[in-house]
Design a protein around this motif. Structure first.
Motif, PDB file in Angstrom:
ATOM      1  N   ILE A   1     -19.792   1.533   2.623  1.00 33.92           N
ATOM      2  CA  ILE A   1     -19.181   2.983   2.949  1.00 33.92           C
ATOM      3  C   ILE A   1     -20.803   3.962   3.137  1.00 33.92           C
ATOM      4  O   ILE A   1     -21.006   4.302   1.446  1.00 33.92           O
ATOM      5  CB  ILE A   1     -18.344   3.076   2.444  1.00 33.92           C
ATOM      6  CG1 ILE A   1     -17.228   2.418   1.981  1.00 33.92           C
ATOM      7  CG2 ILE A   1     -17.880   4.566   2.295  1.00 33.92           C
ATOM      8  CD1 ILE A   1     -17.210   1.416   0.788  1.00 33.92           C
ATOM      9  N   ILE A   2     -20.561   4.459   3.391  1.00 39.38           N
ATOM     10  CA  ILE A   2     -21.651   5.568   3.507  1.00 39.38           C
ATOM     11  C   ILE A   2     -20.704   6.276   3.222  1.00 39.38           C
ATOM     12  O   ILE A   2     -20.261   7.316   2.899  1.00 39.38           O
ATOM     13  CB  ILE A   2     -22.812   5.564   4.956  1.00 39.38           C
ATOM     14  CG1 ILE A   2     -23.065   4.433   6.026  1.00 39.38           C
ATOM     15  CG2 ILE A   2     -23.315   6.949   4.559  1.00 39.38           C
ATOM     16  CD1 ILE A   2     -23.793   5.043   7.063  1.00 39.38           C
ATOM     17  N   VAL A   3     -21.992   7.410   2.279  1.00 38.48           N
ATOM     18  CA  VAL A   3     -21.102   8.750   1.607  1.00 38.48           C
ATOM     19  C   VAL A   3     -22.255  10.437   1.550  1.00 38.48           C
ATOM     20  O   VAL A   3     -24.047   9.111   1.292  1.00 38.48           O
ATOM     21  CB  VAL A   3     -21.101   8.730  -0.060  1.00 38.48           C
ATOM     22  CG1 VAL A   3     -21.130  10.268  -0.868  1.00 38.48           C
ATOM     23  CG2 VAL A   3     -20.354   7.909  -0.560  1.00 38.48           C
ATOM     24  N   SER A   4     -22.307  10.481   1.941  1.00 38.70           N
ATOM     25  CA  SER A   4     -23.749  12.065   2.197  1.00 38.70           C
ATOM     26  C   SER A   4     -22.456  12.672   2.970  1.00 38.70           C
ATOM     27  O   SER A   4     -21.159  12.629   2.126  1.00 38.70           O
ATOM     28  CB  SER A   4     -24.128  11.311   3.729  1.00 38.70           C
ATOM     29  OG  SER A   4     -25.483  12.404   3.529  1.00 38.70           O
ATOM     30  N   GLY A   5     -23.437  14.305   3.204  1.00 43.58           N
ATOM     31  CA  GLY A   5     -22.171  15.560   3.469  1.00 43.58           C
ATOM     32  C   GLY A   5     -23.033  16.565   4.071  1.00 43.58           C
ATOM     33  O   GLY A   5     -24.512  16.201   3.588  1.00 43.58           O
ATOM     34  N   ALA A   6     -22.672  17.873   3.543  1.00 41.02           N
ATOM     35  CA  ALA A   6     -23.610  19.202   4.072  1.00 41.02           C
ATOM     36  C   ALA A   6     -24.118  19.681   3.084  1.00 41.02           C
ATOM     37  O   ALA A   6     -25.290  20.348   3.597  1.00 41.02           O
ATOM     38  CB  ALA A   6     -22.445  19.988   4.646  1.00 41.02           C
ATOM     39  N   SER A   7     -24.040  19.229   1.547  1.00 37.55           N
ATOM     40  CA  SER A   7     -24.602  20.273   0.137  1.00 37.55           C
ATOM     41  C   SER A   7     -25.787  20.003   0.637  1.00 37.55           C
ATOM     42  O   SER A   7     -26.756  20.827   0.116  1.00 37.55           O
ATOM     43  CB  SER A   7     -24.459  19.445  -1.073  1.00 37.55           C
ATOM     44  OG  SER A   7     -23.149  19.662  -1.192  1.00 37.55           O
ATOM     45  N   LYS A   8     -26.768  19.235   0.823  1.00 35.11           N
ATOM     46  CA  LYS A   8     -28.240  18.862   0.647  1.00 35.11           C
ATOM     47  C   LYS A   8     -29.124  19.417   1.599  1.00 35.11           C
ATOM     48  O   LYS A   8     -30.004  20.217   2.085  1.00 35.11           O
ATOM     49  CB  LYS A   8     -29.025  18.135  -0.256  1.00 35.11           C
ATOM     50  CG  LYS A   8     -28.063  17.337  -1.385  1.00 35.11           C
ATOM     51  CD  LYS A   8     -28.647  17.785  -2.437  1.00 35.11           C
ATOM     52  CE  LYS A   8     -26.934  17.252  -3.747  1.00 35.11           C
ATOM     53  NZ  LYS A   8     -27.611  18.427  -4.931  1.00 35.11           N
TER      54      LYS A   8
END
Ligand code: PMP
Ligand code: GLU
Length: 396
Positions: A230-237
């Motif tokens: 499960i890759i977890v990432s996002g827009a925050s950084k």
């Protein structure tokens, strides 16, 4: 009146606590240099803000599907296909209220009471707490400068028991900046395969690597890995969007389907117009990211060089993320105003009190000999803060 037992042992996030304290002191007029929270100092780029405002004005004010707007799930899937060649479709993507929320959901989905989760230390503060909240057991494996803060396949294999279910890999790492090479990931993947482990790949700092270091997304090192990752990432950084609370989990369809159920029974959906901003972020030009990365790289060099020149301080050169994690334990045992500096908590209190510098105690990341300084702040602040740290340490 009693609370639930699992809540009674929950600690507050020390990163957020330090940041809140520094911001409160600044609001009182104190000249505090904040090396606390890992939050880009840049504003969210204008085309992303405009997309959210447009969405809001055009009626994006209602619930979206629980796992996110179809266009955003598609944009995330396209990103993983085009950047990493992964076989991601929108059904492999769940949009959450930040990567933190995605991680929380994954642990809720994977863990039964007593299931073990392997977490290499130094680790990001929230992993063990989230594991406990899901009634799992966090198994912490220490790493240090001698292995560039990376977990070896032998170390992993030796820690596995019949209860081991999950490995958490955070590359680039918060707090050390250590980033795994393809070869190292291949060796870890072999163990994950052999022992049938889930791997949570926290890749939130995927763009933030320096000195030409290549970031490798975990499931790209073997064709079969997408099914256990499960890759977890996002827009925050990447896009300076910490307050927007948009993150995602990318994984096998049945897991994402279950996450959609969990979302539908908890948060319903991530904020509708923030999702519109995230679509613009993912579809926009990567030039903006390159500019930010170039600035972070300059700041990192200044931080590392300066810290290494302070007597008694050791500093690993981070390959990614935007933190340095200097070892300052040679100053432990000294006293300030009659109080002994007996560890990283006391050291950070001292730095805040004596020279108004906010840093995060290493103990929150499982390594009390160090403190964490974020360089997601301006060069002026960095230079001022580093001078103050040197003065404070030498005065001890
Ligand atoms: N993972 C790591 C390693 C982090 O440092 C953070 C902190 N931003 C997160 C996940 C969560 O990020 P967010 O919830 O802002 O997307
Ligand atoms: N992840 C960032 C940090 O480590 C932001 C704070 C948080 O989410 O804990 O500072």
């Amino acid at each position: 009146m009693p609370f639930a037992k699992r809540i009674a042992k929950l600690n507050p996030s020390i990163t957020l606590a330090v940041d809140a304290k520094a911001k409160a002191l600044k609001a009182q007029g104190l000249d505090v240099v904040g090396f606390g929270a890992g939050e880009p100092d840049f504003d969210t780029p204008p085309h992303i803000r405009d997309a959210a405002i447009k969405g809001l004005n055009e009626g994006l004010t209602r619930y979206t599907p629980a796992a996110g707007m179809p266009q955003l799930r598609q944009a995330v899937a396209d990103f993983y296909q085009s950047r990493y060649g992964l076989p991601a479709s929108p059904k492999n993507v769940a949009i959450c209220c930040g990567a933190k929320h995605a991680l929380y959901n994954v642990f809720q989905l994977l863990l039964d009471p007593g299931d073990e989760v392997i977490i290499p230390a130094p680790y990001w503060v929230s992993y063990p707490e989230m594991v406990w909240l899901a009634e799992g057991e966090a198994v912490i494996l220490p790493t240090d400068e001698s292995t560039s803060f990376r977990l070896s396949a032998e170390q992993l294999r030796a820690a596995i028991t019949p209860r081991t279910k999950v490995l958490v890999l955070n590359s680039p790492s918060n707090p050390t900046g250590a980033t795994y090479s393809r070869r190292e990931l291949e060796a870890l993947a072999e163990v994950a395969r052999e022992k049938n482990l889930w791997v949570i790949a926290d890749e939130i700092y995927e763009y933030l690597v320096y000195d030409g270091f290549e970031f490798v997304s975990f499931p790209t090192v073997g064709n079969d890995l997408f099914e256990r990752t499960i890759i977890v990432s996002g827009a925050s950084k990447t896009y300076a969007m910490t307050g927007w609370r948009i993150g995602w989990a990318v994984g096998p369809e049945p897991l994402i389907e279950m996450m959609s159920r969990l979302l539908s029974q908890s948060t319903s959906n991530a904020t509708s117009f923030a999702q519109a901003g995230a679509i613009a972020a993912l579809k926009g030009s990567p030039d903006i990211i390159r500019e930010m990365v170039a600035m972070f790289a300059k700041r990192r060099n200044v931080m590392v060089e300066f810290l290494r020149n302070i007597p008694g301080v050791e500093c690993f050169n981070p390959e990614g993320a935007f933190y340095v994690f200097p070892k300052v334990s040679s100053y432990y045992g000294k006293t300030y105003q009659g109080k002994t500096i007996d560890g990283s908590l006391a050291m950070c209190e001292y730095l805040l009190d004596a020279v108004q510098v906010a840093a995060v105690p290493g103990i929150g990341f499982g390594q009390d000999a160090n403190i964490r300084l974020s360089y997601a702040t301006s060069m002026d602040q960095i230079e001022k803060g580093l001078e103050r740290i040197r003065r404070a340490l030498l005065e001890l």
